[in-house]
Design an enzyme around this catalytic site. Structure first.
Site, mmCIF file in Angstrom:
data_model
loop_
_atom_site.group_PDB
_atom_site.id
_atom_site.type_symbol
_atom_site.label_atom_id
_atom_site.label_comp_id
_atom_site.label_asym_id
_atom_site.label_seq_id
_atom_site.Cartn_x
_atom_site.Cartn_y
_atom_site.Cartn_z
ATOM 1 N N ASP A 51 0.818 -1.210 0.000
ATOM 2 C CA ASP A 51 0.000 0.000 0.000
ATOM 3 C C ASP A 51 0.857 1.267 0.000
ATOM 4 O OD1 ASP A 51 -2.313 -1.462 -0.061
ATOM 5 O OD2 ASP A 51 -2.700 -1.332 2.089
ATOM 6 N N ASN A 121 -3.713 9.618 2.038
ATOM 7 C CA ASN A 121 -4.093 8.862 3.228
ATOM 8 C C ASN A 121 -4.610 9.751 4.343
ATOM 9 O OD1 ASN A 121 -3.629 6.317 2.261
ATOM 10 N ND2 ASN A 121 -1.849 5.891 3.532
ATOM 11 N N GLU A 122 -3.742 10.630 4.853
ATOM 12 C CA GLU A 122 -4.130 11.446 5.985
ATOM 13 C C GLU A 122 -3.238 12.671 6.131
ATOM 14 O OE1 GLU A 122 -0.785 9.338 6.941
ATOM 15 O OE2 GLU A 122 -2.618 8.159 7.040
ATOM 16 N N THR A 162 -7.335 2.704 6.851
ATOM 17 C CA THR A 162 -6.730 1.457 7.337
ATOM 18 C C THR A 162 -5.234 1.612 7.607
ATOM 19 O OG1 THR A 162 -6.369 0.706 5.057
ATOM 20 C CG2 THR A 162 -8.412 0.014 6.135
ATOM 21 N N ALA A 163 -4.707 2.824 7.479
ATOM 22 C CA ALA A 163 -3.276 3.059 7.689
ATOM 23 C C ALA A 163 -3.052 3.625 9.103
ATOM 24 C CB ALA A 163 -2.749 3.992 6.602
ATOM 25 N N TYR A 164 -2.450 4.809 9.202
ATOM 26 C CA TYR A 164 -2.137 5.404 10.505
ATOM 27 C C TYR A 164 -3.403 5.576 11.341
ATOM 28 C CZ TYR A 164 0.430 8.529 13.706
ATOM 29 O OH TYR A 164 1.026 9.111 14.798
#
Length: 262
Positions: A51, A121-122, A162-164
């Protein structure tokens, strides 16, 4: 994120591999079979890794508009397709498209120097020293929390949930949901606050309290800005990125599985 099926006509391909030896070897073999062009000239980027590599490939596609098709060589590969060398042209022709919008972070540091970055992502705010960060949070210009005391706080997209965000005990968001996750990182005060779900068009404002005494960094995916004073985060509706998935790859089922113990 929205899914649709549109046949992919034969397109120019660029292959991007993670540092793993097996991924590099596969890249070499695939290039010999299917041909390749530089990434800046490709219509489709084929990412061979996990990912993290998908994130890198999507960032590379921002300027060119290339679609990204990932094959898993990582440990999780939540956003990747299964690796298989044969039939790539056919798989691309049948691929479903998932369109996403990144987050845009705009702010300035304590020296009044402005910055701007995109995050798939964020966007995270993180304390730089042993001092706990103190952060005021506004939503669409209205103060919602006068002072969060924590190691930090983040805003995550569905693709990045679903990451950090998950590691910080934030919620997993369905990839086609219309919300963002606002998640504290090791919150001290309010002690029981677990975060919030926000409409995708919400403008999230962060103002650092005592920014010189309690320095905070802003991180948009892999870009870091030190000693920030304020940051505004909003979905970048003017930027659309496209991921390609094999038909029948049940991402909704994978999201459910991720939320229960194996």
């Amino acid at each position: 994120m929205r899914f649709s099926f549109e046949p992919v006509i034969t397109a120019s391909l660029a292959f991007l591999a993670s540092p793993r030896p097996e991924a590099k070897a596969a890249k070499s073999r695939l290039e010999q079979v299917y041909g390749h062009v530089p990434i800046g000239e490709a219509e489709i980027i084929v990412a061979l890794g996990g990912d993290g590599l998908m994130l890198d490939a999507l960032h590379r596609s921002i300027k060119t508009g290339a679609r990204v098709y990932g094959m898993n060589f990582g440990s999780v590969g939540f956003l990747m397709n299964d690796f298989r060398e044969d039939g790539l042209t056919e798989r691309l022709a049948l691929a479903e498209r998932a369109r996403i919008h990144p987050l845009r972070a705009v702010g300035e540091d304590i020296h009044c120097k402005p910055f701007e970055a995109l995050a798939i992502n964020e966007v995270s705010l993180l304390r730089e020293t042993r001092q706990t960060a103190k952060i005021k949070i506004t939503i669409d210009g209205t103060s919602r929390m006068s002072e969060l005391q924590a190691d930090g706080v983040l805003v995550a997209t569905p693709a990045g949930s679903t990451a950090y965000n998950l590691s910080a005990h934030g919620p997993i968001l369905p990839l086609d949901s219309t919300v963002l996750a606002l998640t504290p990182i090791s919150a001290f005060r309010p002690r029981r606050w677990r975060g919030a779900l926000l409409p995708r068009n919400a403008r999230v404002g962060f103002e650092i309290v005592e920014p010189s005494l309690r320095p905070v960094s802003a991180v948009a995916d892999n870009q870091e800005f030190r000693e920030v004073a304020r940051v505004d985060v909003v979905e970048a509706q003017d930027v659309t990125l496209t991921m390609l998935f094999d038909p029948g790859r049940d991402l909704a089922e994978r999201i459910l599985v991720e939320q229960f113990e194996n």
